[in-house]
Design a protein around this motif. Sequence first.
Motif, mmCIF file in Angstrom:
data_model
loop_
_atom_site.group_PDB
_atom_site.id
_atom_site.type_symbol
_atom_site.label_atom_id
_atom_site.label_comp_id
_atom_site.label_asym_id
_atom_site.label_seq_id
_atom_site.Cartn_x
_atom_site.Cartn_y
_atom_site.Cartn_z
ATOM 1 N N TYR A 28 -30.683 -0.972 24.133
ATOM 2 C CA TYR A 28 -31.661 -0.438 23.198
ATOM 3 C C TYR A 28 -32.579 -1.555 22.730
ATOM 4 N N SER A 29 -33.847 -1.217 22.615
ATOM 5 C CA SER A 29 -34.853 -2.161 22.161
ATOM 6 C C SER A 29 -35.646 -1.486 21.048
ATOM 7 N N PHE A 30 -35.813 -2.167 19.930
ATOM 8 C CA PHE A 30 -36.505 -1.598 18.772
ATOM 9 C C PHE A 30 -37.657 -2.506 18.353
ATOM 10 N N VAL A 31 -38.831 -1.920 18.177
ATOM 11 C CA VAL A 31 -39.935 -2.641 17.562
ATOM 12 C C VAL A 31 -39.748 -2.511 16.060
ATOM 13 N N LEU A 32 -39.660 -3.636 15.362
ATOM 14 C CA LEU A 32 -39.521 -3.606 13.904
ATOM 15 C C LEU A 32 -40.910 -3.428 13.311
ATOM 16 N N THR A 33 -41.044 -2.503 12.389
ATOM 17 C CA THR A 33 -42.359 -2.074 11.927
ATOM 18 C C THR A 33 -43.003 -3.010 10.903
ATOM 19 N N GLU A 34 -42.276 -4.021 10.459
ATOM 20 C CA GLU A 34 -42.852 -4.982 9.518
ATOM 21 C C GLU A 34 -42.633 -6.394 10.038
ATOM 22 N N LEU A 35 -43.588 -7.266 9.743
ATOM 23 C CA LEU A 35 -43.418 -8.671 10.100
ATOM 24 C C LEU A 35 -42.318 -9.264 9.240
ATOM 25 N N CYS A 36 -41.529 -10.143 9.823
ATOM 26 C CA CYS A 36 -40.401 -10.710 9.091
ATOM 27 C C CYS A 36 -40.016 -12.042 9.705
ATOM 28 N N SER A 37 -39.066 -12.708 9.076
ATOM 29 C CA SER A 37 -38.551 -13.965 9.615
ATOM 30 C C SER A 37 -37.582 -13.660 10.756
ATOM 31 N N ASN A 38 -37.258 -14.669 11.527
ATOM 32 C CA ASN A 38 -36.317 -14.479 12.620
ATOM 33 C C ASN A 38 -34.934 -14.088 12.094
ATOM 34 N N ASN A 39 -34.527 -14.653 10.950
ATOM 35 C CA ASN A 39 -33.221 -14.302 10.378
ATOM 36 C C ASN A 39 -33.173 -12.843 9.932
ATOM 37 N N VAL A 40 -34.258 -12.343 9.367
ATOM 38 C CA VAL A 40 -34.317 -10.928 8.983
ATOM 39 C C VAL A 40 -34.261 -10.064 10.237
ATOM 40 N N ALA A 41 -34.953 -10.469 11.301
ATOM 41 C CA ALA A 41 -34.911 -9.714 12.558
ATOM 42 C C ALA A 41 -33.488 -9.687 13.127
ATOM 43 N N GLU A 42 -32.772 -10.788 13.005
ATOM 44 C CA GLU A 42 -31.372 -10.829 13.464
ATOM 45 C C GLU A 42 -30.515 -9.851 12.657
ATOM 46 N N TYR A 43 -30.682 -9.858 11.343
ATOM 47 C CA TYR A 43 -29.935 -8.910 10.500
ATOM 48 C C TYR A 43 -30.318 -7.471 10.846
ATOM 49 N N GLN A 44 -31.607 -7.227 11.060
ATOM 50 C CA GLN A 44 -32.055 -5.877 11.417
ATOM 51 C C GLN A 44 -31.360 -5.418 12.697
ATOM 52 N N ALA A 45 -31.270 -6.312 13.692
ATOM 53 C CA ALA A 45 -30.608 -5.960 14.951
ATOM 54 C C ALA A 45 -29.140 -5.633 14.712
ATOM 55 N N LEU A 46 -28.458 -6.456 13.939
ATOM 56 C CA LEU A 46 -27.054 -6.209 13.627
ATOM 57 C C LEU A 46 -26.888 -4.865 12.925
ATOM 58 N N ILE A 47 -27.715 -4.600 11.930
ATOM 59 C CA ILE A 47 -27.620 -3.359 11.158
ATOM 60 C C ILE A 47 -27.925 -2.151 12.036
ATOM 61 N N LEU A 48 -28.959 -2.235 12.868
ATOM 62 C CA LEU A 48 -29.273 -1.119 13.769
ATOM 63 C C LEU A 48 -28.103 -0.839 14.711
ATOM 64 N N GLY A 49 -27.512 -1.885 15.247
ATOM 65 C CA GLY A 49 -26.370 -1.714 16.132
ATOM 66 C C GLY A 49 -25.182 -1.097 15.414
ATOM 67 N N LEU A 50 -24.912 -1.539 14.196
ATOM 68 C CA LEU A 50 -23.816 -0.972 13.414
ATOM 69 C C LEU A 50 -24.068 0.499 13.090
ATOM 70 N N GLN A 51 -25.301 0.827 12.713
ATOM 71 C CA GLN A 51 -25.629 2.223 12.423
ATOM 72 C C GLN A 51 -25.422 3.103 13.651
ATOM 73 N N MET A 52 -25.828 2.597 14.809
ATOM 74 C CA MET A 52 -25.652 3.357 16.047
ATOM 75 C C MET A 52 -24.167 3.529 16.366
ATOM 76 N N ALA A 53 -23.399 2.461 16.231
ATOM 77 C CA ALA A 53 -21.967 2.527 16.520
ATOM 78 C C ALA A 53 -21.281 3.550 15.622
ATOM 79 N N ILE A 54 -21.607 3.538 14.348
ATOM 80 C CA ILE A 54 -21.005 4.488 13.402
ATOM 81 C C ILE A 54 -21.420 5.910 13.749
ATOM 82 N N LYS A 55 -22.696 6.095 14.090
ATOM 83 C CA LYS A 55 -23.203 7.437 14.399
ATOM 84 C C LYS A 55 -22.529 8.036 15.631
ATOM 85 N N ILE A 56 -22.206 7.210 16.635
ATOM 86 C CA ILE A 56 -21.579 7.748 17.843
ATOM 87 C C ILE A 56 -20.054 7.764 17.736
#
Length: 178
Positions: A28-56
Amino acid sequence: MYFDGAARRDGAGAGIVFLSPEGHVLRYSFVLTELCSNNVAEYQALILGLQMAIKIGVKDVDIYGDSLLVVNQVLDEFEVEKDDLIPYHQHAIMLLNKLDYVHIGHLPRSANKMADALANLAATLALGAEEVTIIPVYNRWVVPPLEGGEITESSNMISVYQVDNDVWRQPIINFLEH
């Protein structure tokens, strides 16, 4: 689950790869809709992955990322010192607590190539807020192998096909021609 985030001056993205015990790979590849730091992008990726894992319905998961900071903050090895990372850290911990078993590990970027490529692809794309695109990636080798080390006459052949203007290939053809 492998995750990675990427941030640039003009965009940010997240890449997530799930490997099932049976060997299935979900990318899965996600375009993040707001500009952010690389660390925020890393957290966003982790959170998106966790949300997907929980949902499935995933209950047990091994998670790997190449961000030493994010991995160690989630493991409580590093303190979250930047105020802008605190809400992401708290949200990630809240999602992690919904899972029965979690192993989180750090790995070098060279071992996280697929998630890294997906995150960088998403950071490069310019998509609208609700726009989705599917980009198939195929394995191909376009130069035929030489038989006996000699070039045959057929290997210098060029095939030309007339393409309608409304076909997706036409802009590429125009670019190559002009």
